[in-house]
Design a protein around this motif. Structure first.
Motif, PDB file in Angstrom:
ATOM      1  N   UNK A 119       0.716  -0.964  -0.034  1.00 39.81           N
ATOM      2  CA  UNK A 119      -0.022   0.139   0.002  1.00 39.81           C
ATOM      3  C   UNK A 119       0.821   1.175  -0.182  1.00 39.81           C
ATOM      4  N   UNK A 143       2.691   4.487  -2.653  1.00 40.26           N
ATOM      5  CA  UNK A 143       2.401   5.310  -3.834  1.00 40.26           C
ATOM      6  C   UNK A 143       3.621   4.901  -4.801  1.00 40.26           C
ATOM      7  N   UNK A 144       5.153   5.160  -4.255  1.00 36.63           N
ATOM      8  CA  UNK A 144       5.873   5.350  -5.185  1.00 36.63           C
ATOM      9  C   UNK A 144       6.795   4.090  -5.132  1.00 36.63           C
ATOM     10  N   UNK A 145       7.645   3.879  -6.232  1.00 30.86           N
ATOM     11  CA  UNK A 145       8.404   2.591  -6.193  1.00 30.86           C
ATOM     12  C   UNK A 145       9.878   2.939  -5.666  1.00 30.86           C
ATOM     13  N   UNK A 203       2.817  -2.657  -6.445  1.00 23.18           N
ATOM     14  CA  UNK A 203       2.330  -1.514  -5.535  1.00 23.18           C
ATOM     15  C   UNK A 203       1.226  -0.659  -5.914  1.00 23.18           C
ATOM     16  N   UNK A 204       0.524  -0.068  -4.962  1.00 21.09           N
ATOM     17  CA  UNK A 204      -0.626   0.562  -5.382  1.00 21.09           C
ATOM     18  C   UNK A 204      -0.500   1.971  -6.386  1.00 21.09           C
TER      19      UNK A 204
END
Lengths: 121, 121
Positions: B71, B73-75, B104-105
């Motif tokens: 959960x 937002x960035x890699x 990932x989200x």
């Protein structure tokens, strides 16, 4: 009235993470088509532009309204206090501007469905 | 084979943020219906259970496979290194278990459409 969209992310020491937000902003702009006068991004900290600079740039480019969209997953201090505080700085300078803060990403009703899709089972 | 879903969040010093993840996990479980043997959450840091404990609990409850869903937002480093590192600890202990890390989200294709919907213009 012309409306611009400003995606607001936390900002990272890692340039690649900030670039990921900038690429997402380009994808948003493409998808939005003519819906907005402009689509851009700003960062709460650790990257440029700041939120006040991002909002000012939207207004200087001719928008009468700016929608600030928090790219955040939880309703923490950043969403509840810091982003509104940054927006307030520009409201004080430009009382004629309409600046609206949209719900943060984590609040979207579609998140559970999206997560199940990613899990892919 | 029974599959369980483990939503993995960063974890926060703010209890309300961790509780928000737990409520989301309940919403996920409800939406998933019978699709998973179980749906639970774990935290990379600052909250309990840890990722290894979360994975172990899934296996101990009878799952043969665990899908770990970041959960995030960035890699960044958390997604690229820290989460796989935590998962590896359990793989070493339980070589028979299947543990898969989902995208990932922030990588979901639906994010731009979702953001435009939230902006609501």
């Amino acid at each position: 009235m012309k409306t611009s969209l400003l995606l607001v992310a936390h900002g990272s020491r890692r340039a690649a993470s900030n670039d990921e937000v900038r690429r997402l902003t380009e994808a948003l702009a493409e998808r939005a088509g003519e819906r907005y006068h402009g689509v851009s991004c700003a960062f709460l900290e650790l990257a440029e532009p700041s939120i006040p600079d991002g909002v000012r740039a939207c207004l200087d480019a001719g928008a009468g309204e700016v929608v600030v969209l928090p790219f955040f997953l939880s309703a923490g201090r950043h969403v509840a206090e810091d982003i509104p505080g940054e927006v307030e700085k520009v409201r004080a300078e430009r009382p004629e501007a309409r600046i609206r803060i949209a719900p943060y990403l984590g609040a979207a009703d579609a998140i559970p469905a999206l997560l199940l899709e990613l899990a892919g089972h």
